[in-house]
Motif scaffolding. Sequence first.
Motif, PDB file in Angstrom:
ATOM      1  N   ILE A 194       0.869  -1.181   0.000  1.00 30.06           N
ATOM      2  CA  ILE A 194       0.000   0.000   0.000  1.00 30.06           C
ATOM      3  C   ILE A 194       0.905   1.229   0.000  1.00 30.06           C
ATOM      4  CG2 ILE A 194      -1.799   1.260   1.236  1.00 30.06           C
ATOM      5  CD1 ILE A 194      -2.520  -1.432   2.578  1.00 30.06           C
ATOM      6  N   TRP A 195       0.654   2.152  -0.929  1.00 30.56           N
ATOM      7  CA  TRP A 195       1.469   3.355  -0.984  1.00 30.56           C
ATOM      8  C   TRP A 195       0.633   4.558  -1.404  1.00 30.56           C
ATOM      9  CZ3 TRP A 195       1.208  -0.349  -4.646  1.00 30.56           C
ATOM     10  CH2 TRP A 195       1.054   0.026  -5.975  1.00 30.56           C
ATOM     11  N   GLU A 196       1.169   5.723  -1.104  1.00 32.80           N
ATOM     12  CA  GLU A 196       0.484   6.985  -1.377  1.00 32.80           C
ATOM     13  C   GLU A 196       1.106   7.645  -2.601  1.00 32.80           C
ATOM     14  OE1 GLU A 196      -0.970  10.320   1.627  1.00 32.80           O
ATOM     15  OE2 GLU A 196       1.187  10.401   1.296  1.00 32.80           O
ATOM     16  N   THR A 197       0.254   8.156  -3.486  1.00 33.49           N
ATOM     17  CA  THR A 197       0.707   8.897  -4.659  1.00 33.49           C
ATOM     18  C   THR A 197      -0.049  10.213  -4.707  1.00 33.49           C
ATOM     19  OG1 THR A 197      -0.943   7.960  -6.160  1.00 33.49           O
ATOM     20  CG2 THR A 197       1.140   6.770  -5.952  1.00 33.49           C
ATOM     21  N   GLY A 198       0.233  10.996  -5.699  1.00 34.32           N
ATOM     22  CA  GLY A 198      -0.481  12.253  -5.879  1.00 34.32           C
ATOM     23  C   GLY A 198       0.167  13.397  -5.129  1.00 34.32           C
ATOM     24  N   LYS A 199      -0.494  14.518  -5.160  1.00 41.71           N
ATOM     25  CA  LYS A 199      -0.011  15.721  -4.493  1.00 41.71           C
ATOM     26  C   LYS A 199      -0.323  15.657  -3.008  1.00 41.71           C
ATOM     27  CE  LYS A 199      -0.866  18.341  -8.670  1.00 41.71           C
ATOM     28  NZ  LYS A 199      -1.667  19.366  -9.303  1.00 41.71           N
ATOM     29  N   PRO A 200       0.493  16.326  -2.179  1.00 48.01           N
ATOM     30  CA  PRO A 200       0.243  16.294  -0.735  1.00 48.01           C
ATOM     31  C   PRO A 200      -1.162  16.763  -0.345  1.00 48.01           C
ATOM     32  CG  PRO A 200       2.399  17.233  -1.184  1.00 48.01           C
ATOM     33  CD  PRO A 200       1.712  17.055  -2.513  1.00 48.01           C
ATOM     34  N   GLU A 201      -1.700  17.703  -1.084  1.00 47.81           N
ATOM     35  CA  GLU A 201      -3.041  18.208  -0.754  1.00 47.81           C
ATOM     36  C   GLU A 201      -4.165  17.284  -1.237  1.00 47.81           C
ATOM     37  OE1 GLU A 201      -1.470  20.188  -4.432  1.00 47.81           O
ATOM     38  OE2 GLU A 201      -0.724  20.010  -2.400  1.00 47.81           O
ATOM     39  N   THR A 202      -3.858  16.394  -2.170  1.00 45.55           N
ATOM     40  CA  THR A 202      -4.849  15.425  -2.670  1.00 45.55           C
ATOM     41  C   THR A 202      -4.204  14.046  -2.808  1.00 45.55           C
ATOM     42  OG1 THR A 202      -4.353  16.069  -4.941  1.00 45.55           O
ATOM     43  CG2 THR A 202      -6.259  17.132  -3.902  1.00 45.55           C
ATOM     44  N   PRO A 203      -3.831  13.435  -1.697  1.00 48.64           N
ATOM     45  CA  PRO A 203      -3.170  12.124  -1.782  1.00 48.64           C
ATOM     46  C   PRO A 203      -4.123  11.040  -2.279  1.00 48.64           C
ATOM     47  CG  PRO A 203      -3.675  12.637   0.488  1.00 48.64           C
ATOM     48  CD  PRO A 203      -4.028  13.854  -0.324  1.00 48.64           C
ATOM     49  N   VAL A 204      -3.543  10.064  -2.965  1.00 51.94           N
ATOM     50  CA  VAL A 204      -4.288   8.916  -3.474  1.00 51.94           C
ATOM     51  C   VAL A 204      -3.564   7.670  -3.000  1.00 51.94           C
ATOM     52  CG1 VAL A 204      -5.055   7.688  -5.538  1.00 51.94           C
ATOM     53  CG2 VAL A 204      -5.033  10.191  -5.517  1.00 51.94           C
ATOM     54  N   TRP A 205      -4.302   6.752  -2.409  1.00 51.02           N
ATOM     55  CA  TRP A 205      -3.722   5.494  -1.950  1.00 51.02           C
ATOM     56  C   TRP A 205      -3.879   4.436  -3.023  1.00 51.02           C
ATOM     57  CZ3 TRP A 205      -0.632   4.914   2.099  1.00 51.02           C
ATOM     58  CH2 TRP A 205      -0.632   5.917   3.067  1.00 51.02           C
ATOM     59  N   ARG A 206      -2.821   3.702  -3.275  1.00 50.08           N
ATOM     60  CA  ARG A 206      -2.809   2.602  -4.238  1.00 50.08           C
ATOM     61  C   ARG A 206      -2.498   1.307  -3.498  1.00 50.08           C
ATOM     62  NH1 ARG A 206      -5.336   5.077  -8.274  1.00 50.08           N
ATOM     63  NH2 ARG A 206      -4.082   6.708  -9.220  1.00 50.08           N
ATOM     64  N   VAL A 207      -2.946   0.200  -4.071  1.00 46.91           N
ATOM     65  CA  VAL A 207      -2.747  -1.103  -3.446  1.00 46.91           C
ATOM     66  C   VAL A 207      -2.355  -2.107  -4.526  1.00 46.91           C
ATOM     67  CG1 VAL A 207      -3.845  -2.936  -2.099  1.00 46.91           C
ATOM     68  CG2 VAL A 207      -4.571  -0.567  -1.763  1.00 46.91           C
ATOM     69  N   SER A 208      -1.392  -2.965  -4.213  1.00 47.79           N
ATOM     70  CA  SER A 208      -1.103  -4.104  -5.079  1.00 47.79           C
ATOM     71  C   SER A 208      -1.016  -5.346  -4.206  1.00 47.79           C
ATOM     72  CB  SER A 208       0.203  -3.919  -5.867  1.00 47.79           C
ATOM     73  OG  SER A 208       1.322  -3.963  -5.008  1.00 47.79           O
ATOM     74  N   ILE A 209      -1.318  -6.479  -4.821  1.00 45.32           N
ATOM     75  CA  ILE A 209      -1.256  -7.751  -4.110  1.00 45.32           C
ATOM     76  C   ILE A 209      -0.520  -8.746  -5.002  1.00 45.32           C
ATOM     77  CG2 ILE A 209      -3.506  -8.535  -4.930  1.00 45.32           C
ATOM     78  CD1 ILE A 209      -3.915  -9.765  -2.114  1.00 45.32           C
ATOM     79  N   GLU A 210       0.395  -9.490  -4.411  1.00 42.87           N
ATOM     80  CA  GLU A 210       1.151 -10.494  -5.153  1.00 42.87           C
ATOM     81  C   GLU A 210       0.874 -11.872  -4.578  1.00 42.87           C
ATOM     82  OE1 GLU A 210       5.760 -11.841  -6.030  1.00 42.87           O
ATOM     83  OE2 GLU A 210       5.376  -9.875  -5.152  1.00 42.87           O
ATOM     84  N   ASN A 211       0.528 -12.791  -5.443  1.00 44.97           N
ATOM     85  CA  ASN A 211       0.367 -14.184  -5.050  1.00 44.97           C
ATOM     86  C   ASN A 211       1.777 -14.745  -4.909  1.00 44.97           C
ATOM     87  OD1 ASN A 211       0.215 -17.054  -5.228  1.00 44.97           O
ATOM     88  ND2 ASN A 211      -1.815 -16.886  -6.141  1.00 44.97           N
ATOM     89  N   THR A 212       2.166 -15.110  -3.696  1.00 39.74           N
ATOM     90  CA  THR A 212       3.542 -15.555  -3.474  1.00 39.74           C
ATOM     91  C   THR A 212       3.836 -16.912  -4.107  1.00 39.74           C
ATOM     92  OG1 THR A 212       3.010 -16.524  -1.324  1.00 39.74           O
ATOM     93  CG2 THR A 212       3.751 -14.229  -1.352  1.00 39.74           C
ATOM     94  N   ARG A 213       2.809 -17.647  -4.427  1.00 34.22           N
ATOM     95  CA  ARG A 213       2.996 -18.952  -5.066  1.00 34.22           C
ATOM     96  C   ARG A 213       3.245 -18.806  -6.566  1.00 34.22           C
ATOM     97  NH1 ARG A 213      -1.572 -22.341  -3.254  1.00 34.22           N
ATOM     98  NH2 ARG A 213      -0.354 -22.395  -1.355  1.00 34.22           N
ATOM     99  N   THR A 214       2.466 -17.941  -7.221  1.00 34.70           N
ATOM    100  CA  THR A 214       2.556 -17.795  -8.677  1.00 34.70           C
ATOM    101  C   THR A 214       3.323 -16.551  -9.111  1.00 34.70           C
ATOM    102  OG1 THR A 214       0.506 -16.524  -8.856  1.00 34.70           O
ATOM    103  CG2 THR A 214       0.326 -18.946  -8.949  1.00 34.70           C
TER     104      THR A 214
END
Length: 72
Positions: A12-32
């Motif tokens: 989970i990480w934050e992108t965008g401008k400080p006044e309008t932050p946007v949170w992004r999420v990625s998920i990785e299957n550790t098996r595949t």
Amino acid sequence: MRERDHTFLIRIWETGKPETPVWRVSIENTRTREMTGFDSLGELVEFLRIAMSEDSSPDKLSFDGNDTDRMD
């Protein structure tokens, strides 16, 4: 009933401008090593709901979400 398990790495990480932050999420299957990106927490929750459903296979899980390549 068959025994199943899923192992994921969630980022989970934050992108965008400080006044309008946007949170992004990625998920990785550790098996595949398959990685899926999400624009919202709701999409992540839906992905996990599908992963835990009776019909899903840990190695063949797919989600009609976004690719992480699209993410900032």
